[in-house]
Design a protein around this motif. Sequence first.
Motif, PDB file in Angstrom:
ATOM      1  N   ASN A  61       7.540  76.960  36.871  1.00 30.78           N
ATOM      2  CA  ASN A  61       8.878  77.190  37.305  1.00 30.78           C
ATOM      3  C   ASN A  61       8.871  77.316  39.004  1.00 30.78           C
ATOM      4  O   ASN A  61       9.793  76.607  39.734  1.00 30.78           O
ATOM      5  CB  ASN A  61       9.750  78.221  36.798  1.00 30.78           C
ATOM      6  N   ARG A  64       8.032  73.999  40.528  1.00 33.87           N
ATOM      7  CA  ARG A  64       9.236  73.065  40.503  1.00 33.87           C
ATOM      8  C   ARG A  64      10.186  73.723  41.949  1.00 33.87           C
ATOM      9  O   ARG A  64      10.657  72.721  42.552  1.00 33.87           O
ATOM     10  CB  ARG A  64      10.036  73.183  39.120  1.00 33.87           C
ATOM     11  N   THR A  68      11.162  71.029  44.835  1.00 35.31           N
ATOM     12  CA  THR A  68      12.258  70.317  45.021  1.00 35.31           C
ATOM     13  C   THR A  68      13.142  70.930  46.320  1.00 35.31           C
ATOM     14  O   THR A  68      13.964  70.313  46.639  1.00 35.31           O
ATOM     15  CB  THR A  68      13.342  70.751  43.773  1.00 35.31           C
ATOM     16  N   PHE A 350      15.265  66.812  40.992  1.00 37.30           N
ATOM     17  CA  PHE A 350      14.334  66.945  39.515  1.00 37.30           C
ATOM     18  C   PHE A 350      14.559  65.448  39.005  1.00 37.30           C
ATOM     19  O   PHE A 350      13.557  65.019  38.624  1.00 37.30           O
ATOM     20  CB  PHE A 350      15.112  67.946  38.798  1.00 37.30           C
ATOM     21  N   TRP A 354      11.252  63.062  37.838  1.00 40.06           N
ATOM     22  CA  TRP A 354      11.227  62.654  36.443  1.00 40.06           C
ATOM     23  C   TRP A 354      11.048  61.254  36.616  1.00 40.06           C
ATOM     24  O   TRP A 354      10.110  60.940  35.333  1.00 40.06           O
ATOM     25  CB  TRP A 354      12.430  63.194  35.565  1.00 40.06           C
ATOM     26  N   ASN A 499      13.039  74.435  30.852  1.00 34.88           N
ATOM     27  CA  ASN A 499      12.637  74.731  32.189  1.00 34.88           C
ATOM     28  C   ASN A 499      11.210  74.292  32.285  1.00 34.88           C
ATOM     29  O   ASN A 499      10.763  73.752  33.239  1.00 34.88           O
ATOM     30  CB  ASN A 499      12.663  76.239  32.697  1.00 34.88           C
ATOM     31  N   GLN A 502      10.904  70.575  32.267  1.00 29.99           N
ATOM     32  CA  GLN A 502      11.198  69.964  33.392  1.00 29.99           C
ATOM     33  C   GLN A 502      10.477  70.154  34.705  1.00 29.99           C
ATOM     34  O   GLN A 502       9.950  69.233  35.655  1.00 29.99           O
ATOM     35  CB  GLN A 502      12.483  70.531  33.914  1.00 29.99           C
ATOM     36  N   ALA A 503       9.899  71.345  34.830  1.00 29.91           N
ATOM     37  CA  ALA A 503       9.158  71.655  35.850  1.00 29.91           C
ATOM     38  C   ALA A 503       7.730  70.950  35.863  1.00 29.91           C
ATOM     39  O   ALA A 503       7.214  70.458  36.800  1.00 29.91           O
ATOM     40  CB  ALA A 503       8.587  73.087  35.782  1.00 29.91           C
ATOM     41  N   VAL A 506       8.312  67.488  37.466  1.00 31.23           N
ATOM     42  CA  VAL A 506       8.258  67.446  38.896  1.00 31.23           C
ATOM     43  C   VAL A 506       7.120  67.680  39.358  1.00 31.23           C
ATOM     44  O   VAL A 506       6.729  66.910  40.302  1.00 31.23           O
ATOM     45  CB  VAL A 506       9.352  68.541  39.232  1.00 31.23           C
ATOM     46  N   ALA A 507       6.260  68.645  38.710  1.00 31.52           N
ATOM     47  CA  ALA A 507       4.967  68.624  39.265  1.00 31.52           C
ATOM     48  C   ALA A 507       3.630  67.425  39.325  1.00 31.52           C
ATOM     49  O   ALA A 507       3.015  67.170  40.230  1.00 31.52           O
ATOM     50  CB  ALA A 507       4.180  69.820  38.500  1.00 31.52           C
TER      51      ALA A 507
END
Length: 543
Positions: A61, A64, A68, A350, A354, A499, A502-503, A506-507
């Motif tokens: 988190n 991310r 972002t 994000f 993704w 979360n 999603q993180a 992004v990573a």
Amino acid sequence: MTHPHHRFLDRLQGSAQAGQDNIRFGILDIHHPVFPISVAVIAAFVIFALLQAGPTEAALNGLRGWLTSTFDWLFMGAANLFVLFSLFLIFSPMGSVVIGGQDAKPEYSFVGWTSMLFATGMGIGLIFFGVMEPVHHFNNPPLGLAPPLDPHGQLVAPAVAPARELAMAASVFHWGLHPWAIYAVVGLSLALITYNLRLPLSIRSVFYPILGLRHARGALGNAIDILAVFAVLFGLATSLGLGAQQALAGLHHLYGIEINAQNKIILVIVISAIALGSVVAGIEAGVKRLSELNVALALLLMLLIIAVGPTADILRGLLDNTAAYLQYLPLLSQPFGRDDNAFLQGWTSFYWAWWISWSPFVGMFIARISKGRSVRQFLVCVLIAPTLVSIFWMTTFGGTALHQLVAQGYTGVQDMVLANQPELSLFMMLRQLPWAGLTSLVAIVLVVIFFVTSSDSGSLVIDGITAGGKVDAPIIQRIFWAVAQGVVALILLLGGGLNSLQAASVATGFPFLFVLLLMMLSTWRVLRWCHRAERRAASPLPR
């Protein structure tokens, strides 16, 4: 006199063979070191995440948030560039170049091809976000627009219409031209490299024209392929997590099945098992048929909602939302000078990360099925057609939810958004319509089949990368990667929920962004060569 660049590409054509650097290990046929390093790092991540769930969630988190917020301008600028590049090629003379050469014929019907494009590219996401996202943006308008709710949660009449218009435009923005341009860049570069230059279907192959044979086959090429494996795996894991959460929420809503860790595990195992069956069946019997079933069910569900929902409002919204999307597109695409960081960083950055993490998977898959299509047809169908479908979908589902809120005073969807339970939004919207039990069941089936389609094609793609570009590697390898997707999704879902999923996307999406920028250069060089070859009345492939 032949241009030096053309002589280089003449030497390059067919100079690498699929699986030429592979090693045999029992029944496996794997690329060394891409396969073992990918497996080792993924295994290490899974073990660490199991043993240290809290620190893993916090680290993901934090990463991310940093990516972002620090690189939002880079995500925005690159995505804009991909759109402009794709639109330029559509109207360019180079759009006439045929993938595979002028004599190449399509391997799949137009309906089958476009069904696989759409089902592979976005299925679960549209089901999950199609209702909740417009309502969220209505409550929290981007671009500094005044919210339509007062502190007591009551609608402020003058602010309702502009907030509704912008909410739909912002939702379509995240599912329209930009994500599909990301897919198009990867897919087109891989298709041209594979079918026009006869190089292996692998991410590293795209870099032969700009890195040269030695670097593309060496450590740099290995690093690119390993990065692609991570991006695909974590991008798919995010989608599986979203799908599992929404399917379980729907089962709870319909049948009272408890939402707990045990049922999440069971659901992920069941979905992964169905995906394994599709993997074994192959593209023609598995992905293609499931994709066509997906599109048919999605169309049926959408038509049902149009018929029993606010029909006039939906039909009017198709034109209004398309116009709003085009009107706000420049402002929503602006990388600098923004004061809506919650939207820019929490949503758009994000989403772009993704889509980038999905791009090697979707791009490689659509490249594999697009032989015989012209560049112009490829880009129009990959870029324009799904954008129009997304407008229809968002207008039907999100527009219905907003109509229920604004015109009927029903706050069921809004309550789920405010309570941070987005997986229930779709079912709360359907609950207000006739045949809610039937439509909710169809929605759950759609979620499952959409993921099966994505998992199946994703397994094919990862297996191709880790098998040195071979498309006929032992089936046990595809089964292994299908299982790996389910395991990673389950670990992230249980350890940190949505979360963490999603993180992770992004990573892995951020470093692959630079790979996509180089892909544009490679595509440009190959297309110029192919177009000039056509003008010399010669096929890009030797006769």
